[in-house]
Enzyme design. Structure first.
Site, PDB file in Angstrom:
ATOM      1  N   ARG A 184       0.807  -1.237   0.000  1.00  0.00           N
ATOM      2  CA  ARG A 184       0.000   0.000   0.000  1.00  0.00           C
ATOM      3  C   ARG A 184       0.834   1.278   0.000  1.00  0.00           C
ATOM      4  O   ARG A 184       0.286   2.376   0.171  1.00  0.00           O
ATOM      5  CB  ARG A 184      -0.980  -0.055   1.175  1.00  0.00           C
ATOM      6  CG  ARG A 184      -2.123  -1.025   0.872  1.00  0.00           C
ATOM      7  CD  ARG A 184      -2.842  -1.549   2.089  1.00  0.00           C
ATOM      8  NE  ARG A 184      -3.911  -2.463   1.680  1.00  0.00           N
ATOM      9  CZ  ARG A 184      -3.720  -3.756   1.344  1.00  0.00           C
ATOM     10  NH1 ARG A 184      -2.510  -4.287   1.374  1.00  0.00           N
ATOM     11  NH2 ARG A 184      -4.751  -4.513   0.967  1.00  0.00           N
ATOM     12  N   TYR A 228     -28.050  -1.388 -15.379  1.00  0.00           N
ATOM     13  CA  TYR A 228     -28.684  -2.623 -14.920  1.00  0.00           C
ATOM     14  C   TYR A 228     -30.182  -2.651 -15.207  1.00  0.00           C
ATOM     15  O   TYR A 228     -30.944  -3.272 -14.460  1.00  0.00           O
ATOM     16  CB  TYR A 228     -28.397  -2.831 -13.424  1.00  0.00           C
ATOM     17  CG  TYR A 228     -26.955  -3.270 -13.166  1.00  0.00           C
ATOM     18  CD1 TYR A 228     -26.621  -4.620 -13.044  1.00  0.00           C
ATOM     19  CD2 TYR A 228     -25.932  -2.342 -13.091  1.00  0.00           C
ATOM     20  CE1 TYR A 228     -25.309  -5.031 -12.824  1.00  0.00           C
ATOM     21  CE2 TYR A 228     -24.615  -2.741 -12.874  1.00  0.00           C
ATOM     22  CZ  TYR A 228     -24.312  -4.085 -12.743  1.00  0.00           C
ATOM     23  OH  TYR A 228     -23.013  -4.483 -12.533  1.00  0.00           O
ATOM     24  N   HIS A 388     -13.006 -19.057 -14.224  1.00  0.00           N
ATOM     25  CA  HIS A 388     -13.650 -17.736 -14.285  1.00  0.00           C
ATOM     26  C   HIS A 388     -13.363 -17.061 -15.631  1.00  0.00           C
ATOM     27  O   HIS A 388     -14.275 -16.590 -16.311  1.00  0.00           O
ATOM     28  CB  HIS A 388     -13.131 -16.868 -13.125  1.00  0.00           C
ATOM     29  CG  HIS A 388     -13.649 -15.472 -13.135  1.00  0.00           C
ATOM     30  ND1 HIS A 388     -14.760 -15.078 -12.425  1.00  0.00           N
ATOM     31  CD2 HIS A 388     -13.223 -14.364 -13.797  1.00  0.00           C
ATOM     32  CE1 HIS A 388     -14.994 -13.793 -12.652  1.00  0.00           C
ATOM     33  NE2 HIS A 388     -14.064 -13.326 -13.477  1.00  0.00           N
ATOM     34  N   GLU A 389     -12.090 -17.028 -15.999  1.00  0.00           N
ATOM     35  CA  GLU A 389     -11.711 -16.337 -17.247  1.00  0.00           C
ATOM     36  C   GLU A 389     -12.280 -17.058 -18.469  1.00  0.00           C
ATOM     37  O   GLU A 389     -12.748 -16.424 -19.420  1.00  0.00           O
ATOM     38  CB  GLU A 389     -10.191 -16.209 -17.362  1.00  0.00           C
ATOM     39  CG  GLU A 389      -9.549 -15.380 -16.260  1.00  0.00           C
ATOM     40  CD  GLU A 389     -10.188 -14.017 -16.074  1.00  0.00           C
ATOM     41  OE1 GLU A 389     -10.764 -13.479 -17.026  1.00  0.00           O
ATOM     42  OE2 GLU A 389     -10.139 -13.492 -14.945  1.00  0.00           O
ATOM     43  N   GLU A 416     -19.475 -12.012 -15.135  1.00  0.00           N
ATOM     44  CA  GLU A 416     -18.576 -12.498 -14.084  1.00  0.00           C
ATOM     45  C   GLU A 416     -19.037 -13.819 -13.477  1.00  0.00           C
ATOM     46  O   GLU A 416     -18.275 -14.473 -12.763  1.00  0.00           O
ATOM     47  CB  GLU A 416     -18.439 -11.438 -12.984  1.00  0.00           C
ATOM     48  CG  GLU A 416     -17.895 -10.093 -13.452  1.00  0.00           C
ATOM     49  CD  GLU A 416     -16.520 -10.193 -14.107  1.00  0.00           C
ATOM     50  OE1 GLU A 416     -15.798 -11.160 -13.842  1.00  0.00           O
ATOM     51  OE2 GLU A 416     -16.187  -9.293 -14.911  1.00  0.00           O
ATOM     52  N   TRP A 488     -12.934   4.807   3.194  1.00  0.00           N
ATOM     53  CA  TRP A 488     -12.647   3.419   2.801  1.00  0.00           C
ATOM     54  C   TRP A 488     -12.695   2.507   4.022  1.00  0.00           C
ATOM     55  O   TRP A 488     -13.375   1.482   4.028  1.00  0.00           O
ATOM     56  CB  TRP A 488     -11.276   3.385   2.127  1.00  0.00           C
ATOM     57  CG  TRP A 488     -10.726   2.021   1.820  1.00  0.00           C
ATOM     58  CD1 TRP A 488      -9.689   1.408   2.473  1.00  0.00           C
ATOM     59  CD2 TRP A 488     -11.133   1.115   0.776  1.00  0.00           C
ATOM     60  NE1 TRP A 488      -9.425   0.189   1.896  1.00  0.00           N
ATOM     61  CE2 TRP A 488     -10.295  -0.017   0.856  1.00  0.00           C
ATOM     62  CE3 TRP A 488     -12.123   1.157  -0.209  1.00  0.00           C
ATOM     63  CZ2 TRP A 488     -10.412  -1.108  -0.006  1.00  0.00           C
ATOM     64  CZ3 TRP A 488     -12.242   0.073  -1.079  1.00  0.00           C
ATOM     65  CH2 TRP A 488     -11.400  -1.035  -0.970  1.00  0.00           C
ATOM     66  N   ARG A 492     -15.038  -0.637   5.103  1.00  0.00           N
ATOM     67  CA  ARG A 492     -14.411  -1.939   5.358  1.00  0.00           C
ATOM     68  C   ARG A 492     -14.850  -2.460   6.736  1.00  0.00           C
ATOM     69  O   ARG A 492     -15.125  -3.643   6.904  1.00  0.00           O
ATOM     70  CB  ARG A 492     -12.883  -1.803   5.321  1.00  0.00           C
ATOM     71  CG  ARG A 492     -12.340  -1.473   3.941  1.00  0.00           C
ATOM     72  CD  ARG A 492     -12.070  -2.718   3.133  1.00  0.00           C
ATOM     73  NE  ARG A 492     -10.679  -3.112   3.183  1.00  0.00           N
ATOM     74  CZ  ARG A 492     -10.205  -4.245   2.666  1.00  0.00           C
ATOM     75  NH1 ARG A 492     -11.033  -5.090   2.075  1.00  0.00           N
ATOM     76  NH2 ARG A 492      -8.929  -4.550   2.738  1.00  0.00           N
ATOM     77  N   HIS A 516      -8.848  -2.936  -9.317  1.00  0.00           N
ATOM     78  CA  HIS A 516     -10.009  -2.342  -9.996  1.00  0.00           C
ATOM     79  C   HIS A 516     -10.194  -0.849  -9.713  1.00  0.00           C
ATOM     80  O   HIS A 516     -10.975  -0.207 -10.399  1.00  0.00           O
ATOM     81  CB  HIS A 516     -11.280  -3.114  -9.612  1.00  0.00           C
ATOM     82  CG  HIS A 516     -11.179  -4.583  -9.898  1.00  0.00           C
ATOM     83  ND1 HIS A 516     -10.332  -5.417  -9.198  1.00  0.00           N
ATOM     84  CD2 HIS A 516     -11.784  -5.361 -10.815  1.00  0.00           C
ATOM     85  CE1 HIS A 516     -10.440  -6.655  -9.668  1.00  0.00           C
ATOM     86  NE2 HIS A 516     -11.308  -6.651 -10.646  1.00  0.00           N
ATOM     87  N   ARG A 525     -20.503  -5.644 -10.206  1.00  0.00           N
ATOM     88  CA  ARG A 525     -20.656  -6.822 -11.063  1.00  0.00           C
ATOM     89  C   ARG A 525     -20.250  -8.116 -10.342  1.00  0.00           C
ATOM     90  O   ARG A 525     -20.880  -9.150 -10.507  1.00  0.00           O
ATOM     91  CB  ARG A 525     -19.807  -6.654 -12.323  1.00  0.00           C
ATOM     92  CG  ARG A 525     -18.328  -6.581 -12.028  1.00  0.00           C
ATOM     93  CD  ARG A 525     -17.462  -6.316 -13.244  1.00  0.00           C
ATOM     94  NE  ARG A 525     -17.721  -4.999 -13.802  1.00  0.00           N
ATOM     95  CZ  ARG A 525     -17.426  -4.664 -15.050  1.00  0.00           C
ATOM     96  NH1 ARG A 525     -16.854  -5.529 -15.852  1.00  0.00           N
ATOM     97  NH2 ARG A 525     -17.687  -3.459 -15.476  1.00  0.00           N
TER      98      ARG A 525
HETATM   99  O1  X8Z Z   1     -11.046  -9.381 -11.185  1.00  0.00           O
HETATM  100  C1  X8Z Z   1     -11.491 -10.520 -11.143  1.00  0.00           C
HETATM  101  C2  X8Z Z   1     -11.226 -11.485 -12.290  1.00  0.00           C
HETATM  102  C3  X8Z Z   1     -11.118 -10.806 -13.583  1.00  0.00           C
HETATM  103  S1  X8Z Z   1     -12.638 -10.216 -14.161  1.00  0.00           S
HETATM  104  C4  X8Z Z   1      -9.945 -12.224 -12.025  1.00  0.00           C
HETATM  105  N1  X8Z Z   1     -12.173 -10.936 -10.060  1.00  0.00           N
HETATM  106  C5  X8Z Z   1     -12.384 -10.079  -8.909  1.00  0.00           C
HETATM  107  C6  X8Z Z   1     -11.090  -9.808  -8.176  1.00  0.00           C
HETATM  108  O2  X8Z Z   1     -10.087 -10.472  -8.453  1.00  0.00           O
HETATM  109  O3  X8Z Z   1     -11.075  -8.944  -7.293  1.00  0.00           O
HETATM  110  C7  X8Z Z   1     -12.787 -12.237  -9.883  1.00  0.00           C
HETATM  111  C8  X8Z Z   1     -13.323 -12.243  -8.485  1.00  0.00           C
HETATM  112  C9  X8Z Z   1     -13.348 -10.824  -8.028  1.00  0.00           C
HETATM  113 ZN    ZN Z   2     -14.031 -11.644 -14.595  1.00  0.00          ZN
END
Ligand code: X8Z
Ligand code: ZN
Length: 617
Positions: A184, A228, A388-389, A416, A488, A492, A516, A525
């Protein structure tokens, strides 16, 4: 995830503006489209133009972004920034042009496309010259800072993926705290040009909000919530309703986990009745607690196996993990992945250059050039992530014949949830069938199985919700750079019941330690996906004729499920999501009941364990 859905939409919109201009010129000087009363024909022409350009610019933009993400350097950042600016400028023009058709009575499909054009940009910029360029430069810099920031541990620079993995394996609280804190420092460290990610983030919010206002939205958060098929406020209330459904389960899990961590680390490190220290939960962001399974499950409730150990024992490598994922989809009746997937994907981390390691799935040409980009490790976490991918890739391929504006998930949560639904079928029976497990554990191990799954899924839910709650507060001005970090940690604590391992003053920018946030990928999402995947799983198990407990159901090999699943995937974004949900599950409402049902035996067990304990924080 910097995935295609976002990139392509932005790019496509951008391109259309130029096309519309060309068309207007060739029609001669009669009447500019802006001043005449709009007609359905004009709307149709406008949409066709946007979509044509979309196809072309989308691919161009995706290829630049792919090269940037798999080979970060000055030049590829330059290119990515340039193409993002072009995409934003054009996207804004198209969104403004689309407003012209606001009051026109249009067939449903055209109306939907017009609305998508208005909502298409992830982050709009104002039309003021230079704004899109500045926004793009900031975003490229934030993404690169996150991906390439260097962290030293014991005198050596350690790869970020290795640090992520260490958060799951190290058990020394001092070491965990050290890694957690160093991670961080990146969001507040100075870039070469003297800026910090925190400053960049504030400026990004300012520019993008101005852009959103010009397009008629209250702010960027409202624009994100508008995707949505519901009014933004109703959507926010819907997420709160879903959270209330699963919260009792989270509260019980939190109570039990804290008690076990207290046994492990003592009162000084894990005091009862207080939020749990965020670095002790086995994950850099405390978003999944699966890695501390050994600390929190009683010995007689083990799941009967350790998937990481099984993969390693059988010498799985990253490619074999992906092949295994592909085989699952094939068993449902999906076509194998194209040869180019294997030639062009980044499955492991290249050693000779900087890359974005955060996993993502790509669709480069809106047809067959699908790929994943991962820095795969041989462990249970990444086995899940591979599925997932691949879910993204199979979805992309299924909707490739939709018009460009409908090439997307029914909503972000659907995209997702696809691979995650498949991964819910990774049961002991399935592992035995593919030769990873010799003996399936009997029913006495069910609490262990459910505990492992809850540590992965239930622990995630409040995190999945609060990420955007924080951003909604940033975008609506409730939080300012001075209060970013406090806001934040308030969320949390409120939602997750966790606290930082040390005091985090306002100087820090801890949200920036999560991919993200600098990547500007909306996160609700994933919360939605965690609800939907259980609804999908339950529906799939019913279609497969399963009558046992949901956590023991695997739909591996069920062509009937595959066919119905594909019918939903093929729809892409062409219909409001309740219709897509209905097509597969027979209901048009999102519902946390499937989660509650799945974990019912664990809930009962947790309540027994927690008897006499003081829960809450
Ligand atoms: O970012 C993702 C994927 C790519 S769409 C690996 N996910 C989130 C994360 O890693 O924070 C999947 C679960 C939540
Ligand atoms: Zn994903």
């Amino acid at each position: 995830m910097r995935n295609k859905t976002i990139l392509r939409r932005a790019g496509a919109l951008a391109a259309v503006s130029a096309l519309a201009l060309a068309a207007a010129c060739s029609q001669g000087p009669a009447e500019t489209p802006e001043t005449g009363a709009p007609t359905v024909e004009e709307a149709d022409e406008f949409i066709t133009g946007v979509e044509d350009w979309y196809r072309d610019f989308g691919e161009y933009s995706a290829r630049i972004n792919w090269v940037n993400a798999t080979y970060i350097n000055y030049d590829t950042d330059w290119l990515a920034s340039r193409v993002a600016a072009e995409g934003t400028e054009m996207g804004v023009k198209f969104a403004n042009e689309a407003k012209r058709f606001n009051d026109l009575d249009l067939p449903a499909e055209m109306r939907r496309k017009i609305e998508f054009i208005k909502l298409g940009l992830n982050l709009p910029a104002p039309e003021k010259p230079g704004a899109a360029k500045e926004l793009a430069q900031i975003n490229t810099r934030m993404a690169s800072t996150y991906a390439t920031g260097k962290i030293e541990l014991d005198g050596e620079t350690v790869a970020r993926v290795d640090l992520e993995e260490m958060m799951g394996t190290v058990r020394d609280p001092a070491k965990l705290e050290e890694i957690w804190v160093k991670w961080r420092e990146i969001p507040v460290a100075e870039n070469d040009d003297g800026t910090t990610m925190k400053e960049d983030y504030a400026r990004m919010a300012e520019i993008a909000n101005a852009g959103a206002k010009e397009l008629g939205f209250d702010d960027v958060g409202a624009m994100w919530r508008a995707r949505y098929d519901l009014p933004p406020a109703e959507f926010a209330a819907e997420t709160d309703r879903l959270w209330e459904q699963v919260k009792p389960l989270y509260d019980q899990l939190h109570c039990h986990v804290r008690a076990k961590l207290n046994e492990q680390y003592g009162d000084a490190v894990v005091p009862q009745g207080e939020p749990i220290r965020a670095d002790l939960l086995g994950n850099m962001w405390a978003q999944s607690w699966a890695n501390i399974y050994d600390l929190v499950a009683p010995a007689d409730a083990d799941p009967g196996y350790d998937l990481t150990a099984l993969l390693k024992a059988q010498n799985y490598d990253a490619t074999r993990m992906v092949k295994t994922g592909e085989a699952f989809f094939s068993s449902l009746g999906f076509e194998p992945l194209p040869e180019t997937f294997w030639e062009r994907s980044q499955i492991t981390k290249p050693e000779d250059r900087e890359v974005v390691c955060h996993a993502s799935a790509w669709d480069l040409d809106s047809q067959d050039d699908i790929r994943i980009k991962m820095c795969t490790k041989v462990n249970s976490d990444d086995f899940q992530t591979v599925h997932h991918e691949l879910g993204h890739n199979y979805y992309q391929r299924a909707y490739k014949d939709q018009p460009p504006l409908f090439q997307g998930g029914a909503n972000g949560g659907f995209h997702e949830a696809i691979g995650d639904m498949v991964a819910l079928s990774i049961t002991p029976d399935y592992l035995k069938e593919i030769g990873l497990l010799e003996e399936t554990p009997d029913a006495s191990k069910d609490i262990g199985l459910l505990m492992a799954q809850a540590l992965e899924k239930i622990s995630f839910m409040p995190f999945g919700l609060l990420m955007d709650k924080w951003r909604w507060e940033v975008f609506n001005g409730e939080l300012t750079p001075e209060t970013y970090n406090d806001g934040w940690w308030e969320l949390r604590e409120q939602y997750q019941g966790i606290r930082p391992p040390e005091t985090r003053d306002a100087r820090y920018f801890d949200p920036g330690g999560k991919y993200h946030i600098p990547g500007n990928v909306s996160y609700t999402r994933y919360f939605i996906a965690h609800i939907l995947q259980f609804q999908f799983h339950k529906a799939a198990c019913e279609q497969a004729g399963w009558t046992g407990p949901l956590h023991r159901c695997s739909v591996y090999g069920s062509k009937a499920v595959g066919e119905k699943f594909n019918a939903m995937l093929e729809m892409g974004a062409s219909k409001p999501w309740p219709e897509a949900l209905d097509a597969f599950t027979g209901t048009s409402k999102m519902d946390g009941e499937a989660v509650v049902e799945y974990f019912a035996p664990l809930m009962e067990w947790l309540e027994e364990q927690n008897e006499g304990r003081t829960c809450g924080w």
